[in-house]
Design an enzyme around this catalytic site. Sequence first.
Site, PDB file in Angstrom:
ATOM      1  CG  ASP A  62      -0.159  -0.483   2.349  1.00  0.00           C
ATOM      2  OD1 ASP A  62       0.978  -0.550   2.607  1.00  0.00           O
ATOM      3  OD2 ASP A  62      -0.936  -0.799   3.379  1.00  0.00           O
ATOM      4  CG  ASN A 128      -9.135  -2.396  12.434  1.00  0.00           C
ATOM      5  OD1 ASN A 128      -8.121  -2.846  11.924  1.00  0.00           O
ATOM      6  ND2 ASN A 128      -9.750  -1.299  11.915  1.00  0.00           N
ATOM      7  CG  HIS A 130      -5.871  -2.671   9.270  1.00  0.00           C
ATOM      8  ND1 HIS A 130      -6.084  -1.529  10.184  1.00  0.00           N
ATOM      9  CD2 HIS A 130      -4.531  -2.791   9.215  1.00  0.00           C
ATOM     10  CE1 HIS A 130      -4.881  -0.966  10.494  1.00  0.00           C
ATOM     11  NE2 HIS A 130      -3.885  -1.802   9.750  1.00  0.00           N
ATOM     12  CD  GLU A 135      -8.967   0.294   8.271  1.00  0.00           C
ATOM     13  OE1 GLU A 135      -9.074  -0.576   9.393  1.00  0.00           O
ATOM     14  OE2 GLU A 135      -7.880   0.829   8.266  1.00  0.00           O
TER      15      GLU A 135
HETATM   16  C1  F6R Z   1       1.725  -1.888   6.021  1.00  0.00           C
HETATM   17  C2  F6R Z   1       0.224  -2.219   6.166  1.00  0.00           C
HETATM   18  C3  F6R Z   1      -0.524  -2.320   7.599  1.00  0.00           C
HETATM   19  C4  F6R Z   1       0.150  -2.774   8.872  1.00  0.00           C
HETATM   20  C5  F6R Z   1      -0.719  -2.811  10.095  1.00  0.00           C
HETATM   21  C6  F6R Z   1       0.050  -3.061  11.417  1.00  0.00           C
HETATM   22  O1  F6R Z   1       2.102  -1.642   4.996  1.00  0.00           O
HETATM   23  O2  F6R Z   1      -0.318  -2.487   5.390  1.00  0.00           O
HETATM   24  O3  F6R Z   1      -1.597  -3.284   7.605  1.00  0.00           O
HETATM   25  O4  F6R Z   1       0.790  -3.979   8.622  1.00  0.00           O
HETATM   26  O5  F6R Z   1      -1.327  -1.645  10.233  1.00  0.00           O
HETATM   27  O6  F6R Z   1       0.991  -1.889  11.571  1.00  0.00           O
HETATM   28  P1  F6R Z   1       2.177  -2.042  12.608  1.00  0.00           P
HETATM   29  O7  F6R Z   1       3.192  -2.716  12.127  1.00  0.00           O
HETATM   30  O8  F6R Z   1       2.721  -0.615  12.513  1.00  0.00           O
HETATM   31  O9  F6R Z   1       1.693  -2.450  14.004  1.00  0.00           O
END
Ligand code: F6R
Length: 233
Positions: A62, A128, A130, A135
Amino acid sequence: MKTIKVKNKTEGSKVAFKILQEEIEAGAKTLGLATGSTPLELYKEIRESHLDFSDMVSINLDEYVGLSADDKQSYAYFMKQNLFAAKPFKKSYLPNGLAADLAKETEYYDQILAQYPIDLQILGIGRNAHIGFNEPGTAFSSQTHLVDLTPSTIAANSRFFEKAEDVPKQAISMGLASIMSAKMILLMAFGEEKAEAVAAMIKGPVTEEIPASILQTHPKVILIVDEKAGAGI
Ligand code: F6R
């Protein structure tokens, strides 16, 4: 889903590194990559290793809309700092958040994914549940798409920006179907704030309200959790 329980993030990152190394030795050519705090120590392990990606392709999950690759908040910048500068790939793809036609950009990204099927996808998970920017409520059938960030995500991100109007309101993300098409998925989760999401992902119903629950239906997922993130499983 195979679960590997480790003591902490450092141990988990070493286990992830070993798995990655084995997959490359077995012929993996395309890696799917994530940003965020979860893979940071894995990327450090890689930077300090002998691994050579010069004949491989990387595809990131992303990117924010509206940020250039040299903007410090962009995921392109994150990847350059944490991995690509030290370990360049033959070609590295991230969605172009500056594309004039964002719908076209999402279609282009799906073409890239079709051209370079991902052998191993690295994932983190949100509180959550995701994955990517998918989401709760995102369709399991989603391909790469434009995401309107939720007010809570925008508010959380605002601490990184000087002015409120600079905070991205949208992102481009691989969809859940895109992620599911990876041949193998390695998801890491560390810390107590991930415990609920991990338990829901593994034990909950497979529902679009729990995006990561789709991984229950993938034939080859390895989950690496530390004691805290694995407390509920
Ligand atoms: C990052 C991504 C997100 C993260 C998730 C966890 O490219 O796509 O889905 O993997 O938000 O974030 P962290 O690792 O910062 O807890």
